[in-house]
Design an enzyme around this catalytic site. Structure first.
Site, short mmCIF file in Angstrom:
data_model
loop_
_atom_site.label_atom_id
_atom_site.label_comp_id
_atom_site.label_asym_id
_atom_site.label_seq_id
_atom_site.Cartn_x
_atom_site.Cartn_y
_atom_site.Cartn_z
N HIS A 1 0.87 -1.25 -0.09
CA HIS A 1 0.05 0.08 0.08
C HIS A 1 0.92 1.40 -0.01
CE1 HIS A 1 -2.77 -2.73 2.61
NE2 HIS A 1 -2.87 -2.98 1.17
N TYR B 1 3.34 2.39 13.57
CA TYR B 1 4.16 3.67 12.50
C TYR B 1 3.23 5.07 12.76
CZ TYR B 1 -0.17 1.73 10.14
OH TYR B 1 -1.37 1.14 9.79
#
Length: 489
Positions: free
Chosen positions: A93, A156
């Site tokens: 992605h 993240y």
């Protein structure tokens, strides 16, 4: 259709490690940055401190990371992906924001593919990551990982808030793409994948993610027209004149700024003498200060680079030259508004203030007026005690582009043409000479004499701006005398 250059693959494996808790961790590495084949993707070694109780690390430390060259990307959201079983595979992605990725527990095999427009499209980088490492992934780089241990937590930081609408801006690549040729440690047919990830396109069918746009304001003025020529044919640059973006209308500032990376403000109120009138004073402050304050708020809130064009009029001209750090000392209303605008822009974290003087471009200007007088055999009186250099708009535009593309240090830069400073009378004499007319037709007079019995704003006597700082970035302004000759044909 396949785009970009050749695909390059690179895999990096960490060195000696120790087991702490359930994760394999390498202790006591120095904080280090490692470049990768994908532009902007940087792999970091993180110091991990451990003993018989477990381990501790600084996963994200802004000051230290900036010192290593990590962009100040402004994270606003922290996400964690927990994966119960080894072999869980997610991706590929590419999202419309930057990410700083690390492993909290366990171990992963990470794969990243450049899905941005440009020559690096399709470049591949892979690495095994444990809690002693992190990686920065810029917007448009495809991200995927496969867990190598049970109970792996993957974390993240991102610099935009996730929303369902944002998913429409993702770019995807199939995990099994043959061109990328990613060597997954656990074959994909044995791994845990979502049905959605299995259906992503191959590289040849991927539409690369377009870069963020640069917005040029004041695009119909002298400098704006030069910027149109400088960026001619580049889809990532958007131009707006007064009709498309009215700086005096707050509604103009209401747009989706997430699609932009920079604003170049080439618009200004420049009627120096009219600024001394009640109506002119109001307009000058509205355009040169109030509108600039709105731009500064937009740039700060959206992490945009703001390029703002300044003027020699922010100084009183009592010094022979004016370095970038000279304190303001404007004489008239126009200079006061330009100084105020500069002060506003200076607080934007990412800004370039481009200070120039004696601007020459398309349309009516001093050089064209002198050439017209010469053609009509008129013998003008021209000021000979104001000293400076001409600034041709093609060079200002080129310098602005250079600052943006070279990622020069943010701040103030003088940007005029080069050469020996001279007076307006010197310029007029040279115009007469280059157009084949008698140079003695030009008579030099003092500023006081020229403006006697006239309503005029005060002018700085010395407008010469030293160019050492812009040269140090690798940009060399063209010589003003050569530009003048070329301008007159």
């Amino acid at each position: 259709m396949r785009r970009g250059g050749a695909r390059r693959r690179h895999r990096q494996k960490p060195s000696t490690r120790f087991r702490a808790s359930s994760a394999v961790v390498e202790f006591s590495k120095p904080l280090t940055a490692h470049a990768t084949p994908i532009p902007g993707v940087v792999l970091y070694d993180l110091p991990v401190h451990g003993d018989n109780r477990g381990w501790f690390k600084e996963n994200w430390q802004r000051e230290k990371m900036l010192a290593l060259g990590l962009p100040d990307f402004g994270p606003v959201q922290n996400n964690i992906s927990f994966n119960e079983s080894a072999g869980t595979t997610r991706g590929i992605h590419a999202e419309p924001w930057d990410k700083y990725i690390s492993v909290a527990t366990g171990r992963i095999f990470g794969a990243w593919v450049d899905l941005r427009e440009g020559p690096s499209f399709g470049t591949v980088f892979t690495a095994e990551l444990d809690p002693s490492q992190a990686i920065f992934i810029p917007r448009g780089v495809g991200n995927a990982f496969q867990t190598l241990e049970d109970n792996t937590a993957y974390t993240y930081l991102v610099n935009d808030h996730w929303s369902a609408d944002a998913q429409g801006q993702y770019t995807f690549l199939n995990l099994a793409d043959e061109t990328a040729g990613i060597a997954w440690p656990i074959p994909l047919e044995q791994a845990e994948l979502s049905e959605k990830d299995k259906k992503h396109p191959r590289l040849g069918d991927v539409v690369p993610m377009a870069p963020k746009k640069i917005l040029v304001l004041g695009a119909d003025g002298q400098l704006g027209k030069a910027l149109r020529e400088t960026y001619d044919g580049e889809a990532s640059v958007e131009f707006a004149g007064r009709r498309e973006f009215d700086l005096t209308d707050p509604a103009s500032f209401e747009r989706n700024w997430k699609n932009y990376s920079a604003i170049i403000n080439a618009a200004a109120y420049t009627a120096v003498d009219n600024a001394e009138t009640p109506e002119g004073r109001r307009l000058a402050w509205d355009i040169n200060v109030s509108a600039v304050a709105r731009l500064a708020r937009v740039a700060s809130a959206n992490r945009l680079t703001l390029v703002h064009v300044s003027s020699d009029y922010v100084f009183d001209g009592t010094n022979e030259t004016h370095p970038e750090d000279e304190p303001f000392s404007p004489l008239g209303v126009y200079g006061q508004t330009k100084a105020a605008g500069d002060a506003v822009v200076s607080v934007v974290p990412q800004h370039y203030i481009v200070r120039t003087s004696w601007v020459i471009g398309e349309g009516s200007n001093f050089v064209r007026i002198m050439a017209s007088l010469a053609e009509r055999s008129i013998e003008p009186s021209v000021v000979n005690d104001q000293i400076g250099r001409l600034s041709f708009v093609e060079d200002i535009a080129a310098g602005i582009r250079h600052l943006l593309e070279s990622h020069a240090e943010f701040g103030v830069y003088n940007l005029t043409n080069d050469g020996e400073p001279g007076s307006w009378a010197d310029v007029a004499t040279r115009v007469y000479e280059l157009t084949g007319h008698p140079v003695n037709a030009v008579t030099g007079v003092s500023t006081e004499e020229y403006f006697r019995d006239k309503t005029a704003a005060p002018r700085p006597a010395n407008s010469a701006l030293p160019l050492d700082k812009i040269r140090a970035t690798g940009f060399t302004p063209a010589d003003a005398a050569k530009r003048l000759a070329a301008y007159l044909g």
